[in-house]
Design an enzyme around this catalytic site. Structure first.
Site, PDB file in Angstrom:
ATOM      1  N   CYS A  69      -4.355  -5.505  11.921  1.00  0.00           N
ATOM      2  CA  CYS A  69      -3.074  -5.030  12.255  1.00  0.00           C
ATOM      3  C   CYS A  69      -2.522  -6.091  13.086  1.00  0.00           C
ATOM      4  O   CYS A  69      -3.046  -6.696  13.933  1.00  0.00           O
ATOM      5  CB  CYS A  69      -2.938  -3.606  12.700  1.00  0.00           C
ATOM      6  SG  CYS A  69      -1.443  -3.186  12.805  1.00  0.00           S
ATOM      7  N   CYS A  73      -1.187  -3.141  20.083  1.00  0.00           N
ATOM      8  CA  CYS A  73      -1.517  -1.760  20.736  1.00  0.00           C
ATOM      9  C   CYS A  73      -2.530  -1.945  21.550  1.00  0.00           C
ATOM     10  O   CYS A  73      -3.818  -2.102  21.125  1.00  0.00           O
ATOM     11  CB  CYS A  73      -1.469  -0.768  19.910  1.00  0.00           C
ATOM     12  SG  CYS A  73       0.090  -0.710  18.757  1.00  0.00           S
ATOM     13  N   CYS A  76      -6.117  -0.043  20.943  1.00  0.00           N
ATOM     14  CA  CYS A  76      -6.339   0.102  19.196  1.00  0.00           C
ATOM     15  C   CYS A  76      -7.467  -0.838  18.791  1.00  0.00           C
ATOM     16  O   CYS A  76      -7.318  -2.058  18.986  1.00  0.00           O
ATOM     17  CB  CYS A  76      -5.187  -0.235  18.191  1.00  0.00           C
ATOM     18  SG  CYS A  76      -5.524   0.520  16.689  1.00  0.00           S
ATOM     19  N   CYS A 113      -4.802  13.688   6.409  1.00  0.00           N
ATOM     20  CA  CYS A 113      -4.285  12.826   7.022  1.00  0.00           C
ATOM     21  C   CYS A 113      -4.495  11.439   6.431  1.00  0.00           C
ATOM     22  O   CYS A 113      -5.878  11.165   6.818  1.00  0.00           O
ATOM     23  CB  CYS A 113      -3.954  13.060   8.272  1.00  0.00           C
ATOM     24  SG  CYS A 113      -3.566  14.652   8.866  1.00  0.00           S
ATOM     25  N   CYS A 144      -0.319  14.417   4.863  1.00  0.00           N
ATOM     26  CA  CYS A 144       0.196  13.577   6.003  1.00  0.00           C
ATOM     27  C   CYS A 144      -0.083  12.146   5.976  1.00  0.00           C
ATOM     28  O   CYS A 144      -1.205  12.051   5.618  1.00  0.00           O
ATOM     29  CB  CYS A 144      -0.358  14.304   7.349  1.00  0.00           C
ATOM     30  SG  CYS A 144       0.293  13.281   8.766  1.00  0.00           S
ATOM     31  N   CYS A 204       5.094  14.760  12.857  1.00  0.00           N
ATOM     32  CA  CYS A 204       3.912  14.791  13.518  1.00  0.00           C
ATOM     33  C   CYS A 204       4.090  13.775  14.589  1.00  0.00           C
ATOM     34  O   CYS A 204       3.819  12.551  14.290  1.00  0.00           O
ATOM     35  CB  CYS A 204       2.734  14.652  12.524  1.00  0.00           C
ATOM     36  SG  CYS A 204       0.988  14.526  13.809  1.00  0.00           S
ATOM     37  N   ARG A 276      -1.923  19.437  18.814  1.00  0.00           N
ATOM     38  CA  ARG A 276      -3.319  19.199  18.352  1.00  0.00           C
ATOM     39  C   ARG A 276      -4.292  18.638  19.351  1.00  0.00           C
ATOM     40  O   ARG A 276      -3.938  17.388  19.916  1.00  0.00           O
ATOM     41  CB  ARG A 276      -3.215  18.153  17.184  1.00  0.00           C
ATOM     42  CG  ARG A 276      -4.568  17.911  16.632  1.00  0.00           C
ATOM     43  CD  ARG A 276      -4.546  17.121  15.210  1.00  0.00           C
ATOM     44  NE  ARG A 276      -3.612  17.895  14.221  1.00  0.00           N
ATOM     45  CZ  ARG A 276      -2.811  17.308  13.641  1.00  0.00           C
ATOM     46  NH1 ARG A 276      -2.415  16.247  13.934  1.00  0.00           N
ATOM     47  NH2 ARG A 276      -1.892  18.078  12.877  1.00  0.00           N
TER      48      ARG A 276
HETATM   49  N1  SAM Z   1      -0.373   2.020  12.594  1.00  0.00           N
HETATM   50  C1  SAM Z   1       0.172   3.184  12.184  1.00  0.00           C
HETATM   51  C2  SAM Z   1       0.749   3.554  13.880  1.00  0.00           C
HETATM   52  O1  SAM Z   1       0.650   2.788  14.645  1.00  0.00           O
HETATM   53  O2  SAM Z   1       1.682   4.408  13.803  1.00  0.00           O
HETATM   54  C3  SAM Z   1      -0.888   4.486  12.178  1.00  0.00           C
HETATM   55  C4  SAM Z   1      -2.148   4.300  12.706  1.00  0.00           C
HETATM   56  S1  SAM Z   1      -2.432   4.276  14.473  1.00  0.00           S
HETATM   57  C5  SAM Z   1      -4.152   3.966  14.770  1.00  0.00           C
HETATM   58  C6  SAM Z   1      -2.187   6.157  14.995  1.00  0.00           C
HETATM   59  C7  SAM Z   1      -2.267   6.483  16.227  1.00  0.00           C
HETATM   60  O3  SAM Z   1      -3.668   6.610  16.550  1.00  0.00           O
HETATM   61  C8  SAM Z   1      -1.791   5.649  17.296  1.00  0.00           C
HETATM   62  O4  SAM Z   1      -0.279   6.065  17.402  1.00  0.00           O
HETATM   63  C9  SAM Z   1      -2.674   6.170  18.642  1.00  0.00           C
HETATM   64  O5  SAM Z   1      -1.819   7.402  19.001  1.00  0.00           O
HETATM   65  C10 SAM Z   1      -3.725   6.763  18.037  1.00  0.00           C
HETATM   66  N2  SAM Z   1      -4.862   6.009  18.434  1.00  0.00           N
HETATM   67  C11 SAM Z   1      -5.257   4.657  18.309  1.00  0.00           C
HETATM   68  N3  SAM Z   1      -6.321   4.421  18.868  1.00  0.00           N
HETATM   69  C12 SAM Z   1      -6.665   5.135  19.686  1.00  0.00           C
HETATM   70  C13 SAM Z   1      -7.599   5.150  20.790  1.00  0.00           C
HETATM   71  N4  SAM Z   1      -8.512   4.542  20.938  1.00  0.00           N
HETATM   72  N5  SAM Z   1      -7.739   6.491  21.625  1.00  0.00           N
HETATM   73  C14 SAM Z   1      -6.632   7.410  21.266  1.00  0.00           C
HETATM   74  N6  SAM Z   1      -5.799   7.401  20.246  1.00  0.00           N
HETATM   75  C15 SAM Z   1      -5.868   6.503  19.576  1.00  0.00           C
HETATM   76 FE1  SF4 Z   2      -1.694  -1.306  14.346  1.00  0.00          FE
HETATM   77 FE2  SF4 Z   2      -3.289   0.102  15.884  1.00  0.00          FE
HETATM   78 FE3  SF4 Z   2      -0.925  -0.494  16.557  1.00  0.00          FE
HETATM   79 FE4  SF4 Z   2      -1.225   1.393  14.568  1.00  0.00          FE
HETATM   80  S1  SF4 Z   2      -2.072   1.698  16.516  1.00  0.00           S
HETATM   81  S2  SF4 Z   2       0.335  -0.276  14.794  1.00  0.00           S
HETATM   82  S3  SF4 Z   2      -2.967   0.514  13.728  1.00  0.00           S
HETATM   83  S4  SF4 Z   2      -2.636  -1.886  16.428  1.00  0.00           S
END
Ligand code: SAM
Ligand code: SF4
Ligand code: DTB
Length: 329
Positions: A69, A73, A76, A113, A144, A204, A276
């Site tokens: 990606c 973030c 992530c 989802c 979802c 959500c 949730r």
């Molecule tokens: N890329 C899309 C986005 O950012 O909306 C969808 C996937 S993203 C991985 C979905 C959500 O997963 C993030 O917004 C975050 O809240 C959660 N998430 C991702 N990594 C995480 C982590 N290490 N611990 C807890 N929640 C996490």
């Molecule tokens: Fe990309 Fe992870 Fe951020 Fe979603 S949460 S936009 S998958 S870096």
């Protein structure tokens, strides 16, 4: 201390259709400051006025496109710029998605989802995801997807395909957002949520706790979610899963009771929403999970994997439900 609106008033004022309650950060901070027993009691009252307190909704997740990606973030595993060990995978073929959805249904999930590690979907990707939605919906599951930020018209296409919920988390307080993510803004997330709502989809949206934010930041995140008009139907509260290789790998875990307080604050401020208990459950003792359910959580991710990290085995969750006398919805 600030006046805290009573649960009965909230139940009337703050339903998905009539939303006149506006929360302030001070009010939600005041909730956090209540003695834990009083806070949980308040949350239980609100919960029981709006839901069967012994019933839990179960959603199963599948990562349909993993890793690589563009976004930064800080939590992530799928951000291309961090070396996390997550292997990139292209968009899954339709038959694999259908097989996973059928398996989830057979295990008792009511919603499936699908997550993609995109900043947002390209139109050609969206066409493939809409095929997945149609197929999963055809199995009799709620659907979802979480695909990142949407461009105009994309939410309508998703709705047209039969999508029920779009997941897009605010993740953290607007004032803390820049310390977690710099490649897009909190306001961009709000914009996508607006498009999702306008298309007639259910929302959500929740966040992550334990990223180094203050209690005030946590209260502000809850306020930003609760004051969406209407509030999200589904509110995932994630406990940070620390991922080696990310900037948040070494953060100390948040105090368990602070996490429970956050669940209770979400329940009280969003009485009619499903709250949730999301990421982080694998590291939680059964007793902590039970306390989260007591504080008003009434939904979980079900199945041994979230997107890239682990989740309790379905059989373990079944056993926990049995011990607690919880029923699936
Ligand atoms: N890329 C899309 C986005 O950012 O909306 C969808 C996937 S993203 C991985 C979905 C959500 O997963 C993030 O917004 C975050 O809240 C959660 N998430 C991702 N990594 C995480 C982590 N290490 N611990 C807890 N929640 C996490
Ligand atoms: Fe990309 Fe992870 Fe951020 Fe979603 S949460 S936009 S998958 S870096
Ligand atoms: C949400 O709030 N949590 C889920 C879902 N929505 C997409 C994702 C949790 C991801 C946890 C880390 C991982 O497995 O990569």
């Amino acid at each position: 201390m600030n006046a805290i609106p009573q649960a009965a008033t909230l139940a009337q004022d703050c339903s998905p259709t009539t939303h006149s309650a506006r929360w302030t950060v001070a009010e939600v901070e005041a909730l956090y400051q209540l003695p834990l027993m009083d806070l949980i009691y308040r949350a239980q009252q609100v919960h029981r006025e709006n839901f069967d307190a012994n019933a839990i909704q179960r959603s199963t997740l599948l990562s349909v496109k993993t890793g690589g990606c563009s976004e930064d973030c800080g939590y992530c595993s799928q951000a291309a710029r961090y070396t996390t060990g997550t292997e990139r995978e292209a968009l899954l073929p339709l038959d694999e998605v259908i097989a996973a959805a059928q398996a989830a249904k057979d295990k008792g999930a009511s919603r499936f989802c699908m997550g993609a590690a995109w900043r947002g979907p390209k139109d050609k990707d969206l066409a493939k995801v809409t095929e997945m939605i149609r197929a999963v919906k055809g199995l009799g599951l709620q659907t979802c997807v979480t695909l990142g930020m949407l461009k105009e018209g994309q939410a309508d296409e998703l709705k047209e395909a039969g999508l029920d919920y779009y997941n897009h988390n605010l993740d953290t307080d607007a004032s803390f957002y820049g310390q977690v993510i710099t490649t897009h803004k909190h306001a961009d997330r709000i914009d996508t949520l607006g498009q999702v709502r306008e298309a007639g989809l259910k929302v959500c949206s929740g966040g992550i706790i334990g990223m180094g934010e203050s209690r005030r930041n946590r209260a502000a995140l809850i306020v930003q979610l609760a004051n969406l008009n209407p509030p999200p139907e589904s509110v995932p509260i994630n406990n940070l899963v620390p991922i080696p290789g990310t900037p948040m790998a070494a953060l100390a875990p948040i105090d368990n009771f602070e996490f429970v307080r956050t669940i209770a604050a979400a329940r009280i401020t969003m009485p009619a929403s499903f709250v949730r208990l999301s990421a982080g459950r694998q590291a939680m003792a059964e007793e902590l999970q039970a306390l989260c359910f007591l504080a008003g959580a009434n939904s979980i991710f079900y199945g041994d994997k979230l997107l890239t990290t682990g989740n309790p085995e379905a059989d373990r969750d079944e056993a926990l439900f049995e011990k607690l006398g919880l029923r699936p919805i």
